[in-house]
Motif scaffolding. Structure first.
Motif, PDB file in Angstrom:
ATOM      1  N   CYS A  18       0.854  -1.189   0.000  1.00 60.48           N
ATOM      2  CA  CYS A  18       0.000   0.000   0.000  1.00 60.48           C
ATOM      3  C   CYS A  18       0.889   1.239   0.000  1.00 60.48           C
ATOM      4  CB  CYS A  18      -0.896  -0.010   1.234  1.00 60.48           C
ATOM      5  SG  CYS A  18      -1.964   1.430   1.368  1.00 60.48           S
ATOM      6  N   VAL A  19       0.471   2.268  -0.751  1.00 53.06           N
ATOM      7  CA  VAL A  19       1.239   3.508  -0.784  1.00 53.06           C
ATOM      8  C   VAL A  19       0.912   4.413   0.400  1.00 53.06           C
ATOM      9  CG1 VAL A  19       1.519   3.482  -3.276  1.00 53.06           C
ATOM     10  CG2 VAL A  19      -0.437   4.661  -2.278  1.00 53.06           C
ATOM     11  N   GLY A  20      -0.159   4.128   1.122  1.00 54.09           N
ATOM     12  CA  GLY A  20      -0.579   4.984   2.226  1.00 54.09           C
ATOM     13  C   GLY A  20      -0.221   4.482   3.605  1.00 54.09           C
ATOM     14  N   CYS A  21       0.118   3.186   3.738  1.00 45.21           N
ATOM     15  CA  CYS A  21       0.448   2.623   5.046  1.00 45.21           C
ATOM     16  C   CYS A  21       1.423   1.458   4.840  1.00 45.21           C
ATOM     17  CB  CYS A  21      -0.816   2.174   5.771  1.00 45.21           C
ATOM     18  SG  CYS A  21      -1.574   0.679   5.122  1.00 45.21           S
ATOM     19  N   PRO A  22       1.945   0.884   5.912  1.00 44.58           N
ATOM     20  CA  PRO A  22       2.911  -0.207   5.740  1.00 44.58           C
ATOM     21  C   PRO A  22       2.288  -1.569   5.424  1.00 44.58           C
ATOM     22  CG  PRO A  22       2.742   0.402   8.054  1.00 44.58           C
ATOM     23  CD  PRO A  22       1.897   1.372   7.281  1.00 44.58           C
ATOM     24  N   SER A  23       0.997  -1.649   5.200  1.00 40.49           N
ATOM     25  CA  SER A  23       0.336  -2.921   4.915  1.00 40.49           C
ATOM     26  C   SER A  23       0.771  -3.481   3.561  1.00 40.49           C
ATOM     27  CB  SER A  23      -1.179  -2.729   4.907  1.00 40.49           C
ATOM     28  OG  SER A  23      -1.825  -3.923   4.536  1.00 40.49           O
TER      29      SER A  23
END
Length: 179
Positions: A18-23
């Protein structure tokens, strides 16, 4: 011969950063396409959501293709978000390679076995059929289906397919009598 069937219970998760979080997991959710027309050219994306932050990303299905090059039924499927078309595109290895993701099948499949006792005539022949290309190790699949340990499976099973190598295509095996 006993028939075993490996069935998909849901669409697999995508291993995709994901570009928004470390997931590193995403899902297709309800399965939606985005179709964008630019003159006589179409772009088609499959929308996926991060399982942690719910951010939406796009996987490119078609990029700048002429409208006439697409099958009308396929184009209609993109417009109405056909679930079967979502599944077929998600399971397409070319789409996975182009968009740099892998599929995580954990908990997304089940093994259907007939209720047949194994205390009858030996040996017992079993045929495994895959409805979808679910990658599993045959030794783990057989252990689950027969309720045996994996060591017991390696001792009692005769199979042409390597038992410790992942496969997603059908195979047959023979269960030999226990000691």
């Amino acid at each position: 011969m006993l028939p075993w069937v490996v069935r998909r219970t849901r669409l697999p998760l995508l291993s995709l950063r994901c570009v928004g979080c470390p997931s590193e997991s995403a899902t297709t959710g309800e399965g939606r396409f985005r179709v964008n027309a630019n003159g006589k050219l179409l772009d088609v994306w499959l929308l996926v959501r991060c399982v942690s932050c719910d951010r939406t990303s796009k996987l490119t299905v078609h990029e700048r293709v002429p409208v006439r090059s697409l099958d009308p039924a396929e184009l209609h499927g993109y417009r109405v978000n056909d679930p079967e078309l979502v599944a077929s595109r998600l399971l397409d290895p070319l789409l996975a390679r182009r968009n740099r993701f892998t599929l995580d099948w954990t908990g997304a499949w089940r093994l259907d076995t007939p209720a047949a006792p194994l205390d009858g005539a030996w040996p017992v022949q079993v045929e495994v059929v895959f409805e979808d290309p679910v990658p599993v190790r045959p030794d783990r699949l057989i252990a689950q289906g027969l309720g045996l340990s994996r060591n017991e499976v390696l001792r009692r099973i005769k199979c042409d397919t390597p038992l410790r190598r992942t496969t997603s295509s059908g195979f047959a095996f023979v269960v030999m009598a226990g000691d």
